[in-house]
Design a protein around this motif. Sequence first.
Motif, short mmCIF file in Angstrom:
data_model
loop_
_atom_site.label_atom_id
_atom_site.label_comp_id
_atom_site.label_asym_id
_atom_site.label_seq_id
_atom_site.Cartn_x
_atom_site.Cartn_y
_atom_site.Cartn_z
N TYR A 1 36.33 48.12 34.16
CA TYR A 1 36.18 46.79 34.76
C TYR A 1 34.76 46.25 34.63
O TYR A 1 34.50 45.09 35.02
CB TYR A 1 36.56 46.85 36.24
CG TYR A 1 38.06 46.95 36.46
CD1 TYR A 1 38.87 45.82 36.40
CD2 TYR A 1 38.66 48.18 36.72
CE1 TYR A 1 40.23 45.91 36.59
CE2 TYR A 1 40.03 48.28 36.92
CZ TYR A 1 40.81 47.14 36.85
OH TYR A 1 42.18 47.23 37.04
N LEU B 1 31.24 47.40 43.42
CA LEU B 1 32.57 47.90 43.73
C LEU B 1 32.67 48.21 45.22
O LEU B 1 33.70 47.95 45.86
CB LEU B 1 32.90 49.14 42.89
CG LEU B 1 34.31 49.73 43.08
CD1 LEU B 1 35.38 48.67 42.85
CD2 LEU B 1 34.54 50.91 42.13
N ILE C 1 43.54 50.57 41.66
CA ILE C 1 42.68 49.69 40.86
C ILE C 1 42.82 50.06 39.38
O ILE C 1 42.91 49.19 38.51
CB ILE C 1 41.22 49.80 41.31
CG1 ILE C 1 41.04 49.16 42.68
CG2 ILE C 1 40.27 49.15 40.29
CD1 ILE C 1 39.67 49.38 43.29
N TYR D 1 43.76 44.47 41.70
CA TYR D 1 42.29 44.42 41.72
C TYR D 1 41.80 42.98 41.76
O TYR D 1 40.86 42.65 42.49
CB TYR D 1 41.74 45.14 40.50
CG TYR D 1 40.25 44.96 40.28
CD1 TYR D 1 39.32 45.64 41.05
CD2 TYR D 1 39.78 44.11 39.28
CE1 TYR D 1 37.95 45.47 40.85
CE2 TYR D 1 38.42 43.94 39.07
CZ TYR D 1 37.52 44.63 39.85
OH TYR D 1 36.17 44.45 39.64
N ALA E 1 38.57 41.36 34.45
CA ALA E 1 39.81 41.79 35.11
C ALA E 1 41.01 40.99 34.60
O ALA E 1 42.09 41.55 34.39
CB ALA E 1 39.69 41.62 36.62
#
Length: 342
Positions: free
Chosen positions: A89, A96, A127, A134, A157
């Motif tokens: 990601y 995060l 995730i 996510y 994403a």
Amino acid sequence: MMRKIGNCIALCPFCMEEHNVSRMVEREKAVFKNEEIIFDSESYYCEECGECFEDENLIKENDIRLKDAYREKMGLLKSSDIVAIRNIYGISQSDLCRILDWGGKTITRYESHQIQDKAHDMILRKISEDPGWYIDILVESQKAIPEQTYNRYYAKALSLYTKSEDYYLRKCIEANCSEYANNPQFVGNASLSINKIIDVIKYYASSREVTSLYKSKLMELMWYSDFLSYRERNHSITGLPYMVLPSGIMPEGHDYLIKLKDVPCEDVIVDGNEAYYFHADESDYYSLTDDDKSILDTIISVMGAWGKEKLINQLEKERAYKETKMKNIVLYDYAKDLQIAP
């Protein structure tokens, strides 16, 4: 038993000289959190003084190896798995944590010395597997991240979400079929196998004996092969439930099946109408057994060259079709009455 895996320059604490030493590895047992753990422990070996030692970095690496072995034994993500999720990601450790509303150093600790709890492990797995989920939590935490950074994370994403279409299709198919899974008469005494569904479609689509393979014909051939398999072997090939619809007998989730990534489906126009045509080159069908292929070959030899009208006429003779109410699931028990001889 120790074995050599390389050489490097290091300061030996025994002879107090920096020189070439051997890097060694051995299987080691340790007890961690009341669990016996076996892991690969590394050390240096100084040939000058005949002693093994570890420096500060190697002590940290061995600590991670021990804890990763524990994680693996307990079914938790390893530290490298968590790093990989962040890398996929393109997100920092601290960001995060902000997105998940965890303590600022939580991910840093999980990627090194601290074992994550099961609840956090499940979130990290989710995730990893579900970019759509996510994205939802990313949007909810938008104010916690600078706008430019958020836009970068969102774009990444979204790209992963788009590429994950096959994952969501599989989940939709599994969800549609889940309510029937506990009734062997609905699924042919078999567990749903999406890989087998794909291979069955490819097997039919690659056969030179199967002509004009459009959607309705494909679905009928799949029904016949699953029910013939149940009659001959007491279990279906794919584990699919089938339903009587105006267009014939169709598998549950048929609209999703044809969109799966490896299904060789092509949109075409026939007589001014959109249609789905299936064609593939021969390939390996890893999920199918020889017995599965034998069932499919039987259906192909009997029905592969049939046209739409003949196939409909045959279907209308089947007790399964005549006695099952519209939009109801067809019981596999009707397999014993199939009007087709192998």
